[in-house]
Design a protein around this motif. Structure first.
Motif, short mmCIF file in Angstrom:
data_model
loop_
_atom_site.label_atom_id
_atom_site.label_comp_id
_atom_site.label_asym_id
_atom_site.label_seq_id
_atom_site.Cartn_x
_atom_site.Cartn_y
_atom_site.Cartn_z
N SER A 1 41.11 40.01 34.88
CA SER A 1 40.40 38.82 35.39
C SER A 1 40.08 38.92 36.87
CB SER A 1 41.25 37.57 35.13
OG SER A 1 41.52 37.41 33.76
N TYR A 2 40.24 40.11 37.46
CA TYR A 2 40.08 40.24 38.90
C TYR A 2 39.07 41.33 39.26
CZ TYR A 2 44.45 37.58 38.98
OH TYR A 2 45.41 36.63 38.79
N ASP A 3 38.48 41.18 40.42
CA ASP A 3 37.64 42.21 41.04
C ASP A 3 38.54 42.99 41.98
OD1 ASP A 3 36.03 43.67 42.84
OD2 ASP A 3 34.39 42.22 42.69
N PHE A 4 38.86 44.24 41.61
CA PHE A 4 39.86 44.99 42.37
C PHE A 4 39.41 45.26 43.80
CE2 PHE A 4 42.35 49.04 43.17
CZ PHE A 4 43.56 48.39 43.35
N SER A 5 38.12 45.54 44.00
CA SER A 5 37.62 45.77 45.36
C SER A 5 37.81 44.53 46.22
CB SER A 5 36.14 46.18 45.33
OG SER A 5 35.97 47.41 44.68
N LEU B 1 41.47 44.12 47.13
CA LEU B 1 41.89 44.95 48.25
C LEU B 1 41.38 44.37 49.58
CD1 LEU B 1 41.47 48.58 46.88
CD2 LEU B 1 43.55 47.20 47.03
N ARG B 2 40.16 43.82 49.56
CA ARG B 2 39.63 43.20 50.78
C ARG B 2 40.50 42.03 51.19
NH1 ARG B 2 36.82 39.20 52.81
NH2 ARG B 2 36.80 38.11 50.82
N GLN B 3 40.88 41.20 50.22
CA GLN B 3 41.73 40.06 50.52
C GLN B 3 43.13 40.51 50.92
OE1 GLN B 3 41.61 37.17 47.35
NE2 GLN B 3 39.39 36.97 47.44
#
Length: 313
Positions: free
Chosen positions: A285-289, A292-294
């Motif tokens: 359910s997540y955007d991995f990029s 990592l930014r967060q």
């Protein structure tokens, strides 16, 4: 020579080398980077551009500029005028030996060569070098342009003076330096990580817990405390007025029993598919990029908060 007048050569511009280049540029140094890979220069410059807002938030030193980056595919040209050399070649002894031969053919004999090796012993890295006394471990923690930790140590032929100089140099750039007094495989921080990974993999393989819940157990439990104080100080805090002596005496017997029940690191690669599937499920359910930014945003906030507190080591 003023600290900010140092010319740094970065040899190898993968993720670690690119992070080092970004860090040194943010510290106001002139950086000459080298990597033989096709398209390495454009990848490096794009990586630095993407990372620059992060180091800006951490705080740039006077004179910091991306314009101080020079790139060449020739190792000799990169190191000829260097005052400090950060080697970040692939983690293979044959590659590192070849790179050191190229470095020593052009660099000044007294210029320190700091290796970013994540596990190789410096005694092995410096074998056959013309000036092994100046080859030092300088292992960062990824992402190396954000994380302060650098592990420094010498090999059998490294001079104590060069270890001390390396520690002083990294400290002057805002890094948190720890001294490895005796060579061990994997150095310090990676060994501590492997100890956790070993038991995490074992717990998943034994059906005790899911991959996602292992991650939650650390990131919402002891990981929060570890970000502020290390394992020994956290144990000391758990002991109340009796400190670490009390907690070890009180829990020692139980901890020995738990330790005997810890799993071993798998001897084959059969476990990889199940662990990878667990990670994929966790990230569904997540955007991995974006994750990592967060993560980097939170790292910066945490580092700034730690810097503002005088009683947090």
């Amino acid at each position: 020579m003023k600290t900010r007048d140092v010319n740094v050569a970065v040899v190898g511009t993968g993720v670690i080398g690119a992070g080092w280049a970004t860090h040194f540029l943010a510290q106001g140094f002139a950086v000459t980077a080298t990597d033989p890979g096709q398209g390495a220069e454009s990848r490096l410059r794009n990586w630095i551009d993407d990372s620059w807002p992060v180091v800006e938030r951490l705080g740039l030193a006077e004179g910091a500029s991306r314009d101080k980056l020079t790139f060449t595919t020739d190792v000799g040209s990169a190191v000829r005028n260097a005052d400090f050399i950060q080697e970040s070649a692939p983690e293979r002894l044959d590659v590192k030996h070849a790179v050191i031969v190229s470095i020593e053919s052009a660099a000044r004999a007294d210029t320190i060569i700091a290796s970013s090796s994540s596990g190789l012993a410096i005694s092995d890295v410096q074998a056959g070098a013309q000036h092994p006394e100046r080859i030092v471990l300088g292992h960062p923690f990824n992402p190396s342009h954000i994380m302060p930790l650098v592990e420094v140590g010498g090999g059998r032929l490294t001079s104590p003076e060069n270890v001390a100089k390396t520690m002083a140099f990294y400290s002057s750039t805002g890094k948190k330096v720890i001294r490895i007094a005796k060579e061990v495989k994997g150095h310090i921080a990676n060994r501590l990580q492997v100890a956790i990974w070993q038991e995490a993999i074992s717990l998943v393989q034994r059906g005790v817990v899911s991959v996602e819940d292992v991650d939650a157990a650390i990131s919402y439990g002891p990981g929060l405390r570890w970000a502020l104080l290390g394992p020994f100080l956290n144990l000391h805090a758990s002991g109340g007025s009796g400190g670490i002596t009390h907690v070890l005496q009180h829990l020692g017997a139980a901890q020995r029993e738990w330790a005997r029940d810890l799993g071993m690191y798998p001897e084959t690669d059969d476990y990889i598919e199940s662990i990878a599937s667990g990670v994929e499920a966790e990230l569904h359910s997540y955007d991995f990029s974006e994750m990592l930014r967060q993560r980097d945003q939170l790292l910066i906030q945490l580092l700034k908060a730690k810097r503002s507190l005088s009683q947090i080591p």
